[in-house]
Design an enzyme around this catalytic site. Structure first.
Site, PDB file in Angstrom:
ATOM      1  N   ARG A  39      25.155   9.502   5.823  1.00 39.89           N
ATOM      2  CA  ARG A  39      25.351  10.450   6.928  1.00 39.89           C
ATOM      3  C   ARG A  39      26.250  11.621   6.520  1.00 39.89           C
ATOM      4  O   ARG A  39      26.734  12.350   7.364  1.00 39.89           O
ATOM      5  CB  ARG A  39      25.968   9.756   8.145  1.00 39.89           C
ATOM      6  CG  ARG A  39      25.251   8.484   8.526  1.00 39.89           C
ATOM      7  CD  ARG A  39      24.349   8.656   9.739  1.00 39.89           C
ATOM      8  NE  ARG A  39      23.482   7.505   9.903  1.00 39.89           N
ATOM      9  CZ  ARG A  39      22.171   7.574  10.126  1.00 39.89           C
ATOM     10  NH1 ARG A  39      21.563   8.736  10.198  1.00 39.89           N
ATOM     11  NH2 ARG A  39      21.458   6.490  10.279  1.00 39.89           N
ATOM     12  N   HIS A  69      18.366   5.503  -2.756  1.00 45.05           N
ATOM     13  CA  HIS A  69      17.676   6.231  -1.682  1.00 45.05           C
ATOM     14  C   HIS A  69      18.591   7.376  -1.262  1.00 45.05           C
ATOM     15  O   HIS A  69      19.779   7.167  -1.069  1.00 45.05           O
ATOM     16  CB  HIS A  69      17.378   5.297  -0.506  1.00 45.05           C
ATOM     17  CG  HIS A  69      16.380   5.851   0.473  1.00 45.05           C
ATOM     18  ND1 HIS A  69      16.616   7.007   1.190  1.00 45.05           N
ATOM     19  CD2 HIS A  69      15.147   5.431   0.846  1.00 45.05           C
ATOM     20  CE1 HIS A  69      15.556   7.261   1.958  1.00 45.05           C
ATOM     21  NE2 HIS A  69      14.645   6.321   1.764  1.00 45.05           N
ATOM     22  N   TYR A  72      19.797  10.400   4.607  1.00 43.12           N
ATOM     23  CA  TYR A  72      18.796  10.825   5.591  1.00 43.12           C
ATOM     24  C   TYR A  72      18.976  12.267   6.049  1.00 43.12           C
ATOM     25  O   TYR A  72      18.048  12.877   6.590  1.00 43.12           O
ATOM     26  CB  TYR A  72      18.826   9.897   6.812  1.00 43.12           C
ATOM     27  CG  TYR A  72      18.442   8.470   6.493  1.00 43.12           C
ATOM     28  CD1 TYR A  72      17.431   8.194   5.576  1.00 43.12           C
ATOM     29  CD2 TYR A  72      19.088   7.400   7.106  1.00 43.12           C
ATOM     30  CE1 TYR A  72      17.077   6.892   5.275  1.00 43.12           C
ATOM     31  CE2 TYR A  72      18.734   6.088   6.810  1.00 43.12           C
ATOM     32  CZ  TYR A  72      17.736   5.833   5.900  1.00 43.12           C
ATOM     33  OH  TYR A  72      17.384   4.536   5.605  1.00 43.12           O
ATOM     34  N   HIS A 109      12.904  11.434   1.047  1.00 44.00           N
ATOM     35  CA  HIS A 109      11.982  11.819   2.121  1.00 44.00           C
ATOM     36  C   HIS A 109      11.697  13.303   1.877  1.00 44.00           C
ATOM     37  O   HIS A 109      12.630  14.114   1.918  1.00 44.00           O
ATOM     38  CB  HIS A 109      12.629  11.616   3.497  1.00 44.00           C
ATOM     39  CG  HIS A 109      12.878  10.174   3.820  1.00 44.00           C
ATOM     40  ND1 HIS A 109      13.535   9.763   4.960  1.00 44.00           N
ATOM     41  CD2 HIS A 109      12.551   9.039   3.145  1.00 44.00           C
ATOM     42  CE1 HIS A 109      13.582   8.436   4.971  1.00 44.00           C
ATOM     43  NE2 HIS A 109      13.018   7.975   3.881  1.00 44.00           N
ATOM     44  N   GLU A 144       8.616   9.839  -1.077  1.00 39.95           N
ATOM     45  CA  GLU A 144       8.181   8.705  -0.265  1.00 39.95           C
ATOM     46  C   GLU A 144       7.067   9.104   0.695  1.00 39.95           C
ATOM     47  O   GLU A 144       7.131  10.153   1.345  1.00 39.95           O
ATOM     48  CB  GLU A 144       9.372   8.122   0.520  1.00 39.95           C
ATOM     49  CG  GLU A 144       8.993   6.866   1.305  1.00 39.95           C
ATOM     50  CD  GLU A 144      10.184   6.080   1.855  1.00 39.95           C
ATOM     51  OE1 GLU A 144      11.338   6.530   1.709  1.00 39.95           O
ATOM     52  OE2 GLU A 144       9.947   5.007   2.438  1.00 39.95           O
ATOM     53  N   ASP A 178       5.579   3.187   1.135  1.00 36.90           N
ATOM     54  CA  ASP A 178       6.223   2.341   2.146  1.00 36.90           C
ATOM     55  C   ASP A 178       5.121   1.778   3.049  1.00 36.90           C
ATOM     56  O   ASP A 178       4.372   2.542   3.667  1.00 36.90           O
ATOM     57  CB  ASP A 178       7.234   3.204   2.931  1.00 36.90           C
ATOM     58  CG  ASP A 178       8.029   2.413   3.958  1.00 36.90           C
ATOM     59  OD1 ASP A 178       7.404   1.707   4.765  1.00 36.90           O
ATOM     60  OD2 ASP A 178       9.272   2.530   3.961  1.00 36.90           O
ATOM     61  N   HIS A 181       5.377   2.896   6.723  1.00 38.48           N
ATOM     62  CA  HIS A 181       5.019   4.307   6.872  1.00 38.48           C
ATOM     63  C   HIS A 181       3.502   4.508   6.729  1.00 38.48           C
ATOM     64  O   HIS A 181       2.896   5.250   7.495  1.00 38.48           O
ATOM     65  CB  HIS A 181       5.733   5.158   5.820  1.00 38.48           C
ATOM     66  CG  HIS A 181       7.227   5.156   5.964  1.00 38.48           C
ATOM     67  ND1 HIS A 181       8.074   5.770   5.069  1.00 38.48           N
ATOM     68  CD2 HIS A 181       8.031   4.614   6.908  1.00 38.48           C
ATOM     69  CE1 HIS A 181       9.328   5.602   5.457  1.00 38.48           C
ATOM     70  NE2 HIS A 181       9.328   4.902   6.559  1.00 38.48           N
ATOM     71  N   HIS A 215       8.116   0.015  -0.806  1.00 34.64           N
ATOM     72  CA  HIS A 215       8.981  -0.499   0.262  1.00 34.64           C
ATOM     73  C   HIS A 215       8.121  -1.437   1.088  1.00 34.64           C
ATOM     74  O   HIS A 215       7.116  -1.016   1.662  1.00 34.64           O
ATOM     75  CB  HIS A 215       9.496   0.642   1.150  1.00 34.64           C
ATOM     76  CG  HIS A 215      10.569   1.469   0.501  1.00 34.64           C
ATOM     77  ND1 HIS A 215      10.919   2.723   0.952  1.00 34.64           N
ATOM     78  CD2 HIS A 215      11.393   1.194  -0.542  1.00 34.64           C
ATOM     79  CE1 HIS A 215      11.904   3.187   0.198  1.00 34.64           C
ATOM     80  NE2 HIS A 215      12.204   2.292  -0.716  1.00 34.64           N
ATOM     81  N   ASP A 228       8.059   5.638  12.944  1.00 36.86           N
ATOM     82  CA  ASP A 228       8.718   5.004  11.803  1.00 36.86           C
ATOM     83  C   ASP A 228       9.694   3.939  12.308  1.00 36.86           C
ATOM     84  O   ASP A 228      10.885   4.189  12.429  1.00 36.86           O
ATOM     85  CB  ASP A 228       9.440   6.098  10.997  1.00 36.86           C
ATOM     86  CG  ASP A 228      10.075   5.561   9.733  1.00 36.86           C
ATOM     87  OD1 ASP A 228       9.988   4.343   9.493  1.00 36.86           O
ATOM     88  OD2 ASP A 228      10.684   6.357   8.992  1.00 36.86           O
ATOM     89  N   HIS A 230      10.619   0.080  11.391  1.00 32.42           N
ATOM     90  CA  HIS A 230      10.409  -1.067  10.506  1.00 32.42           C
ATOM     91  C   HIS A 230      10.575  -2.381  11.275  1.00 32.42           C
ATOM     92  O   HIS A 230      11.365  -2.456  12.208  1.00 32.42           O
ATOM     93  CB  HIS A 230      11.411  -1.030   9.349  1.00 32.42           C
ATOM     94  CG  HIS A 230      11.266   0.194   8.478  1.00 32.42           C
ATOM     95  ND1 HIS A 230      11.948   0.352   7.303  1.00 32.42           N
ATOM     96  CD2 HIS A 230      10.511   1.309   8.622  1.00 32.42           C
ATOM     97  CE1 HIS A 230      11.619   1.521   6.747  1.00 32.42           C
ATOM     98  NE2 HIS A 230      10.760   2.110   7.545  1.00 32.42           N
ATOM     99  N   GLU A 260      13.189  -3.115   3.539  1.00 32.18           N
ATOM    100  CA  GLU A 260      14.078  -2.286   4.376  1.00 32.18           C
ATOM    101  C   GLU A 260      13.869  -2.741   5.819  1.00 32.18           C
ATOM    102  O   GLU A 260      13.643  -1.949   6.726  1.00 32.18           O
ATOM    103  CB  GLU A 260      13.695  -0.811   4.272  1.00 32.18           C
ATOM    104  CG  GLU A 260      13.812  -0.206   2.891  1.00 32.18           C
ATOM    105  CD  GLU A 260      13.221   1.206   2.851  1.00 32.18           C
ATOM    106  OE1 GLU A 260      12.108   1.410   3.360  1.00 32.18           O
ATOM    107  OE2 GLU A 260      13.896   2.096   2.318  1.00 32.18           O
TER     108      GLU A 260
HETATM  109 ZN   LIG Z   1      10.944   3.276   3.029  1.00 32.19          ZN
HETATM  110 ZN   LIG Z   2      12.915   6.087   3.040  1.00 33.83          ZN
END
Ligand SMILES: [Zn+2]
Ligand SMILES: [Zn+2]
Length: 292
Positions: A39, A69, A72, A109, A144, A178, A181, A215, A228, A230, A260
């Site tokens: 973050r 990764h 975000y 991403h 991704e 993923d 996704h 993923h 999205d 999971h 994930e």
């Molecule tokens: Zn992922």
């Molecule tokens: Zn991701």
């Protein structure tokens, strides 16, 4: 490869070595981490001792590879100049951290266009990747496949390829697939027929050799929902048959598979890893045994 490459995203709270130890404690042969707070735009530089402790700890385990990764916050396709600039700097910083930690893959991403348009977003992503990626980098950026939620780009193999084909240093870019996704984006891989035709399509458009990480996540929402979310393996809408085909597919066998899935504690990772391991057929188990 001599083993099943399966693991989960691990918290780096308390240090990178803690993530490695947590992964090793539950039998992961690969793990994914954030190399800084996901973050925040920036982090303080890694100290030599931090790097040293991490590498020494890793060498004592059977975990290989470690996957990173990106945060975000990063959106190198943003139409907002300030966000774009911060994203480029932040991505460069993350690549540098991966180089220092000898992490081979950094999942990204690709971006989202917010209030702009998709075409310009894709062009910015290409330009910014070509600026940020340096020949000396030892880490690969993995684009991704996304669910296509909101204005997020790259929810199709064609969009990933659109970016990939215009990367100057192609050797330094790969793809992360993923399952949540892909399903939310609309791809069907739940029957033998759809599974095979999806991967054939992937191979034709992107090339299976460019697939570096998978993923493994179930999806809370239905196929084509573009949401999205999971879910725990077997508790979502994808169905165990799809995961069984992935786990036993020799074309994908040497590709690290990272969970994930929703998690309160390591118990949840253990549960998901066990579900996946229980899908291994006698033939696959035999091959694993012979490779030992
Ligand atoms: Zn992922
Ligand atoms: Zn991701």
């Amino acid at each position: 490869m001599s083993q099943l490459l399966l693991g989960a995203h691990m918290s780096v709270a308390g240090g990178f070595d803690k993530a490695v130890l947590a992964g090793a404690s539950i039998g992961c042969s690969t793990i994914q981490i954030f190399t800084k707070s996901n973050r925040q735009w920036s982090a303080k530089k890694l100290s030599d001792s931090e790097i040293d402790i991490y590498k020494k700890t890793l060498n004592k385990t059977a975990i290989n590879p470690i996957i990173a990764h990106t945060a975000y916050l990063i959106n190198i396709g943003s139409p907002n100049k300030d966000i774009e600039k911060k994203s480029i700097a932040s991505l460069a910083e993350e690549i540098e951290r991966c180089n220092q930690l000898s992490i081979p893959y950094l999942v990204l991403h690709p971006g989202s266009y917010i209030n702009g348009n998709k075409h310009d977003c894709l062009e910015r992503i290409i330009e910014n990747l070509n600026t940020v990626i340096q020949k000396k980098d030892t880490t690969l950026i993995l684009l991704e496949l996304m669910a296509g939620q909101g204005s997020t780009v790259c929810s199709t193999f064609e969009e990933l390829e659109y970016i990939y084909k215009r990367i100057d240093n192609k050797k330094q870019v790969g793809i992360c697939f993923d399952t949540c996704h892909a399903w939310a984006a609309g791809y069907d891989f739940s029957t033998t027929h759809t599974y095979e035709s999806m991967w054939r399509h992937f191979d034709e458009i992107i090339g299976l050799k460019n697939l570096k990480v998978i993923h493994v996540n179930d999806s809370k929402n239905t196929r084509g929902s573009h949401l999205d979310r999971h879910e725990t393996i077997g508790k979502g809408t994808i169905g165990l048959e799809a995961f069984k085909m992935i786990m036993n597919d020799m074309n994908l066998f040497d590709i690290p598979k990272i969970l994930e899935t929703p998690k309160n504690s390591l118990e949840d990772d253990i549960y998901n890893m066990n579900v996946l391991k229980n899908l291994l057929t006698a033939t696959t188990l035999n091959i694993l045994e012979q490779k030992k």
